[in-house]
Design a protein around this motif. Structure first.
Motif, PDB file in Angstrom:
ATOM      1  N   LEU A 198       0.828  -1.039  -0.037  1.00  0.00           N
ATOM      2  CA  LEU A 198       0.065   0.135   0.080  1.00  0.00           C
ATOM      3  C   LEU A 198       0.708   1.273   0.003  1.00  0.00           C
ATOM      4  N   LEU A 199       2.135   1.168   0.515  1.00  0.00           N
ATOM      5  CA  LEU A 199       2.988   2.326   0.466  1.00  0.00           C
ATOM      6  C   LEU A 199       3.102   2.983  -0.762  1.00  0.00           C
ATOM      7  N   ASN A 200       2.917   4.403  -0.595  1.00  0.00           N
ATOM      8  CA  ASN A 200       2.815   5.286  -1.823  1.00  0.00           C
ATOM      9  C   ASN A 200       1.929   5.230  -3.061  1.00  0.00           C
ATOM     10  N   GLN A 201       0.955   4.248  -2.524  1.00  0.00           N
ATOM     11  CA  GLN A 201      -0.372   4.334  -3.357  1.00  0.00           C
ATOM     12  C   GLN A 201      -1.484   5.075  -3.006  1.00  0.00           C
ATOM     13  N   ARG A 202      -2.173   5.468  -4.299  1.00  0.00           N
ATOM     14  CA  ARG A 202      -3.060   6.671  -4.302  1.00  0.00           C
ATOM     15  C   ARG A 202      -4.422   5.873  -3.844  1.00  0.00           C
ATOM     16  N   VAL A 203      -5.203   6.339  -2.832  1.00  0.00           N
ATOM     17  CA  VAL A 203      -6.346   5.758  -2.534  1.00  0.00           C
ATOM     18  C   VAL A 203      -7.382   6.797  -2.095  1.00  0.00           C
TER      19      VAL A 203
ATOM     20  N   THR B  56     -15.564  11.887   0.818  1.00  0.00           N
ATOM     21  CA  THR B  56     -14.495  11.092   0.236  1.00  0.00           C
ATOM     22  C   THR B  56     -13.280  12.141   0.168  1.00  0.00           C
ATOM     23  N   ILE B  57     -12.088  11.463   0.428  1.00  0.00           N
ATOM     24  CA  ILE B  57     -10.972  12.220   0.443  1.00  0.00           C
ATOM     25  C   ILE B  57      -9.960  11.016  -0.318  1.00  0.00           C
ATOM     26  N   THR B  58      -9.025  11.748  -1.167  1.00  0.00           N
ATOM     27  CA  THR B  58      -8.104  10.946  -1.751  1.00  0.00           C
ATOM     28  C   THR B  58      -6.810  11.657  -1.250  1.00  0.00           C
ATOM     29  N   GLY B  59      -5.726  10.516  -1.224  1.00  0.00           N
ATOM     30  CA  GLY B  59      -4.108  10.937  -0.841  1.00  0.00           C
ATOM     31  C   GLY B  59      -3.632   9.612  -1.257  1.00  0.00           C
ATOM     32  N   VAL B  60      -2.253   9.763  -0.513  1.00  0.00           N
ATOM     33  CA  VAL B  60      -1.147   9.028  -0.960  1.00  0.00           C
ATOM     34  C   VAL B  60      -0.742   8.271   0.382  1.00  0.00           C
ATOM     35  N   ILE B  61      -0.730   6.922   0.550  1.00  0.00           N
ATOM     36  CA  ILE B  61      -0.439   6.255   1.834  1.00  0.00           C
ATOM     37  C   ILE B  61       1.129   6.600   2.048  1.00  0.00           C
ATOM     38  N   LYS B  62       1.474   6.993   3.422  1.00  0.00           N
ATOM     39  CA  LYS B  62       2.803   7.418   3.783  1.00  0.00           C
ATOM     40  C   LYS B  62       3.123   6.840   5.255  1.00  0.00           C
ATOM     41  N   LEU B  63       4.351   6.445   5.446  1.00  0.00           N
ATOM     42  CA  LEU B  63       4.754   6.044   6.540  1.00  0.00           C
ATOM     43  C   LEU B  63       4.865   7.119   7.700  1.00  0.00           C
ATOM     44  N   PHE B  64       4.784   7.047   8.940  1.00  0.00           N
ATOM     45  CA  PHE B  64       4.908   8.149  10.171  1.00  0.00           C
ATOM     46  C   PHE B  64       6.495   8.351   9.985  1.00  0.00           C
ATOM     47  N   GLY B  65       6.910   9.592  10.116  1.00  0.00           N
ATOM     48  CA  GLY B  65       8.150  10.263  10.366  1.00  0.00           C
ATOM     49  C   GLY B  65       8.698   9.337  11.542  1.00  0.00           C
ATOM     50  N   ILE B  66       9.900   9.525  11.834  1.00  0.00           N
ATOM     51  CA  ILE B  66      10.637   8.915  12.870  1.00  0.00           C
ATOM     52  C   ILE B  66      10.444   9.810  13.995  1.00  0.00           C
TER      53      ILE B  66
END
Length: 176
Positions: A1-6, A71-81
């Motif tokens: 899912l990382l960096n995927q548009r959903v 409905t919102i659209t975005g890109v899946i990202k990981l939390f920052g450190i």
């Protein structure tokens, strides 16, 4: 899912919105707006990065978003450190827990009493609700690194040739 548009349908939990403090953008200081989003017909709650707002002298900026079904659209990202801190994470909160110096997912879950997904959704600039979201995308320039590697390999080969030349030259020969 990382960096995927959903695209997700649900509603923002506006009372639990937080502002990540001291985020720089174009030499200005501001906040990154992070708002939990509860997915419709699900217990899944995702923290949405709604963008950046500039700090104001008169207090916190207006970061109001509706809590209606959308409905919102975005890109899946990981939390920052989250950096190591000597103080307790709770000590870095201000404005009654609205402003956070560093985001800590475990602390958020503890304070808000519900779990969140282990990733965020960076809301797209084209979405209706949100703030400044055209963040620069980091692209690593590897060309410089390749040139350094070639330079060091060349230096190593040259040093070996010089070493062999001077050491083989000094070995006495026995003609016999």
């Amino acid at each position: 899912l990382l960096n995927q548009r959903v695209s997700l349908t649900g509603h923002f939990l506006v009372d639990d919105q937080i502002l990540k403090d001291n985020v720089r953008r174009n030499s200005k200081i501001g906040y990154k707006v992070l708002t939990p989003f509860r997915v419709q017909n699900s217990q899944l709650t995702i923290l949405v990065n709604q963008g950046w707002v500039q700090k104001t002298q008169s207090g916190l900026p207006d970061t109001t978003v509706p809590d209606t079904l959308m409905t919102i659209t975005g890109v899946i990202k990981l939390f920052g450190i989250t950096p190591y801190m000597i103080q307790k994470p709770e000590d870095s909160l201000s404005h009654n827990g609205k402003v956070w110096l560093y985001f800590d997912a475990a602390l958020f879950e503890k304070l808000k009493q519900y779990p969140i997904a282990k990733f965020t959704l960076d809301q797209l600039p084209t979405d209706q609700y949100g703030f400044l979201r055209n963040e620069p995308i980091f692209k690593a320039d590897t060309g410089k690194h390749y040139s350094y590697a070639i330079q060091w390999f060349g230096f190593t080969i040259f040093a070996c040739i010089i070493f062999l030349y001077f050491n083989l030259k000094s070995i006495p020969r026995h003609d016999g």
